[in-house]
Scaffold this active site. Structure first.
Site, mmCIF file in Angstrom:
data_model
loop_
_atom_site.group_PDB
_atom_site.id
_atom_site.type_symbol
_atom_site.label_atom_id
_atom_site.label_comp_id
_atom_site.label_asym_id
_atom_site.label_seq_id
_atom_site.Cartn_x
_atom_site.Cartn_y
_atom_site.Cartn_z
ATOM 1 N N ASN A 23 0.807 -1.217 0.000
ATOM 2 C CA ASN A 23 0.000 0.000 0.000
ATOM 3 C C ASN A 23 0.842 1.268 0.000
ATOM 4 O O ASN A 23 0.305 2.368 -0.145
ATOM 5 C CB ASN A 23 -0.958 -0.003 1.190
ATOM 6 C CG ASN A 23 -2.062 -1.028 1.034
ATOM 7 O OD1 ASN A 23 -2.372 -1.444 -0.083
ATOM 8 N ND2 ASN A 23 -2.651 -1.448 2.140
ATOM 9 N N ARG A 93 -7.999 -1.939 -7.426
ATOM 10 C CA ARG A 93 -8.569 -0.615 -7.167
ATOM 11 C C ARG A 93 -7.510 0.479 -7.160
ATOM 12 O O ARG A 93 -7.794 1.621 -7.481
ATOM 13 C CB ARG A 93 -9.288 -0.613 -5.816
ATOM 14 C CG ARG A 93 -10.532 -1.454 -5.747
ATOM 15 C CD ARG A 93 -11.282 -1.173 -4.457
ATOM 16 N NE ARG A 93 -11.509 0.254 -4.282
ATOM 17 C CZ ARG A 93 -12.515 0.912 -4.826
ATOM 18 N NH1 ARG A 93 -13.382 0.295 -5.587
ATOM 19 N NH2 ARG A 93 -12.656 2.209 -4.614
ATOM 20 N N CYS A 117 -10.886 -5.916 -4.239
ATOM 21 C CA CYS A 117 -11.547 -6.840 -3.310
ATOM 22 C C CYS A 117 -13.042 -6.545 -3.218
ATOM 23 O O CYS A 117 -13.453 -5.385 -3.218
ATOM 24 C CB CYS A 117 -10.939 -6.719 -1.910
ATOM 25 S SG CYS A 117 -9.309 -7.447 -1.746
ATOM 26 N N PRO A 123 -16.297 4.214 -2.948
ATOM 27 C CA PRO A 123 -16.442 5.132 -4.072
ATOM 28 C C PRO A 123 -15.245 6.056 -4.224
ATOM 29 O O PRO A 123 -14.496 6.306 -3.280
ATOM 30 C CB PRO A 123 -17.709 5.920 -3.715
ATOM 31 C CG PRO A 123 -17.794 5.848 -2.222
ATOM 32 C CD PRO A 123 -17.239 4.511 -1.847
ATOM 33 N N VAL A 124 -15.097 6.565 -5.457
ATOM 34 C CA VAL A 124 -13.983 7.463 -5.769
ATOM 35 C C VAL A 124 -14.476 8.899 -5.887
ATOM 36 O O VAL A 124 -13.794 9.740 -6.473
ATOM 37 C CB VAL A 124 -13.269 7.025 -7.061
ATOM 38 C CG1 VAL A 124 -12.645 5.649 -6.874
ATOM 39 C CG2 VAL A 124 -14.233 7.020 -8.248
ATOM 40 N N GLN A 126 -14.577 11.263 -3.748
ATOM 41 C CA GLN A 126 -13.721 12.264 -3.112
ATOM 42 C C GLN A 126 -12.546 12.638 -4.016
ATOM 43 O O GLN A 126 -12.110 13.792 -4.033
ATOM 44 C CB GLN A 126 -13.218 11.747 -1.758
ATOM 45 C CG GLN A 126 -14.317 11.425 -0.764
ATOM 46 C CD GLN A 126 -15.224 12.611 -0.497
ATOM 47 O OE1 GLN A 126 -14.757 13.696 -0.141
ATOM 48 N NE2 GLN A 126 -16.519 12.421 -0.684
ATOM 49 N N ASP A 305 -7.601 -3.581 8.053
ATOM 50 C CA ASP A 305 -6.870 -4.655 7.382
ATOM 51 C C ASP A 305 -6.324 -5.704 8.350
ATOM 52 O O ASP A 305 -5.741 -6.700 7.912
ATOM 53 C CB ASP A 305 -5.714 -4.085 6.550
ATOM 54 C CG ASP A 305 -6.180 -3.533 5.219
ATOM 55 O OD1 ASP A 305 -7.346 -3.764 4.848
ATOM 56 O OD2 ASP A 305 -5.378 -2.867 4.531
ATOM 57 N N ILE A 327 -15.184 0.695 9.017
ATOM 58 C CA ILE A 327 -14.629 1.228 7.767
ATOM 59 C C ILE A 327 -15.403 0.733 6.552
ATOM 60 O O ILE A 327 -15.846 1.525 5.716
ATOM 61 C CB ILE A 327 -13.139 0.854 7.633
ATOM 62 C CG1 ILE A 327 -12.353 1.345 8.859
ATOM 63 C CG2 ILE A 327 -12.556 1.444 6.358
ATOM 64 C CD1 ILE A 327 -12.346 2.838 9.035
#
Length: 417
Positions: A23, A93, A117, A123-124, A126, A305, A327
């Site tokens: 990440n 993603r 996943c 959503p994108v 932001q 996670d 989350i």
């Protein structure tokens, strides 16, 4: 389809080397789009998502100058195709992270809406709202984000929710914008700090990374250089949780404890003895775990996670724990598989109530996402008899050689076709 076969019951002893953080590596790879000069990245994990990202960058026009184990050098001198197709994006993603750099560098980007996943809506919006605030014209057509701009302009952007990739995308875009950008309600994750350090090394002017307000003063150009990706805190936490569940004495090397304060605290609460050095963590567990209740939330709180891995630990703990997921919705898909191993778990909305039992029993289970895969491996390691984990392709997106690393500390685990 590949599977993992696990024979449980062994304690774990020895050392495990921790890989670079996926990440952190993925946004740093995308940062190479912000400069025309060569850029070298070290400590990159060999993972399917990294391979996919490199293939995407090549499609965009990035040249891969060297791609040796752990090190990749890139050149984005000639961006010929500012597009991320559905075929490339659907399994990852993080491909959305090319949006900001492409728009900032070339003035245009055509990005398929992302996949990844199947753990709920992420959503994108932001990302899009922030880039629009910086002057970009953005439309959604036939499943693609179509964005264009002359040059991005600095803006004050208050994000409605905390989003790691949103923060990273807007921070990268702002480095080449005219004027100053202020990101409010920014994500505070260590991976955001790692990306900011990378960008600063390229000549960006960024203050406040790691806080909820980040200030970026745009510059005309960024230069090349090199960056070492931070250690993977989730891989670290996964192995520590496995040792706490199985029992044993394992030292993780090449990692950082300062990114895992809450996780380490919860492992100590479970009964583990933990020692910390400059780049290592040692965990010793000689008893049945105590139950650990937790609530996921954005960093620096308990990471979503790590929720699934702790559920495996709690399934054999000496008591009842309450685990709340704030989350993502739909992130308890591993519960059904754990119950196949006779775990005693009830789900009520976004809360799981885990009644620890003395022993899980091996069975065939199916992984549903990346961290659920890790959860089922831990469960298999502590179960009596044989556990077979199917659909492990999720694992290769986020864990580098997980079965080899576990085997070298005494786990009976192997991959089969």
């Amino acid at each position: 389809m590949q599977k993992l076969v696990i024979h449980g019951g062994s304690k774990l002893h020895g050392e495990i080397s921790i890989s670079g953080a996926k990440n952190a590596a993925l946004p740093v790879l995308c940062a190479s789009l912000l400069t025309a000069e060569p850029f070298a990245i070290q400590n990159i994990p060999h993972l399917r998502d990294v391979t996919t990202m490199l293939a995407l960058l090549e499609q965009i026009g990035v040249r891969i100058l060297t791609n040796e184990p752990g090190t990749t050098e890139l050149s984005a001198a000639n961006i010929t195709n500012p597009t991320a197709s559905y075929d490339m994006v659907k399994t990852m993603r993080a491909a959305i992270l090319v949006l900001g750099p492409l728009l900032a560098r070339t003035g245009q980007a055509h990005i398929s809406l992302p996949g990844g996943c199947a753990i709920g809506m992420r959503p994108v919006d932001q990302h899009i709202k922030g880039l629009q605030a910086m002057g970009a014209e953005i439309n959604i057509e036939q499943g693609y984000i179509l964005a264009q701009v002359g040059r991005l302009s600095g803006a004050r952007i208050a994000m409605d929710v905390v989003t790691v990739t949103g923060t990273e995308n807007l921070m990268m875009a702002a480095t080449l914008a005219s004027g100053t950008t202020i990101l409010e309600n920014a994500a505070r994750e260590p991976e955001v700090i790692d990306l900011a350090n990378c960008l600063i090394g390229m000549g960006a002017k960024i203050e406040g990374a790691g806080n909820d307000i980040i200030i970026i003063e745009g510059v005309d150009r960024l230069h090349g250089g090199s960056h070492v990706v931070m250690p993977d805190r989730i891989e670290t936490g996964t192995f520590l949780t496995a040792v706490a569940a199985c029992g044993g004495d394992v030292t993780l090397i090449g990692t950082r404890a300062d990114t895992l304060d809450v996780v380490l605290g919860k492992l100590a609460e479970a009964g583990a003895d933990i020692d910390i050095g400059g780049d290592w963590i040692r965990l010793c567990m000689q008893q049945r775990p105590q139950p650990v209740s937790l609530r996921t939330a954005p960093y620096p709180a308990f990471p979503t996670d790590m929720q699934a891995q702790f559920m495996a630990l709690n399934s054999i703990a000496g008591g009842t724990s309450i685990m709340t997921e704030t989350i993502f919705e739909n992130r308890f898909m591993h519960v059904q598989e754990l119950t196949r191993l006779n775990a005693d778990i009830q789900v009520e909305g976004n809360t799981a109530i885990v009644h620890g039992i003395p022993q899980l029993d091996g069975a065939s289970v199916m992984a549903t996402d990346l961290r659920a895969s890790a959860c089922l491996i831990i469960a298999g390691l502590i179960a009596q008899g044989e556990t077979i984990v199917d659909r492990i392709y999720h694992l290769d997106r986020g864990y580098e050689q997980i079965e080899q690393k576990l085997a070298q500390v005494g786990a009976h685990i192997k991959r089969i076709n």
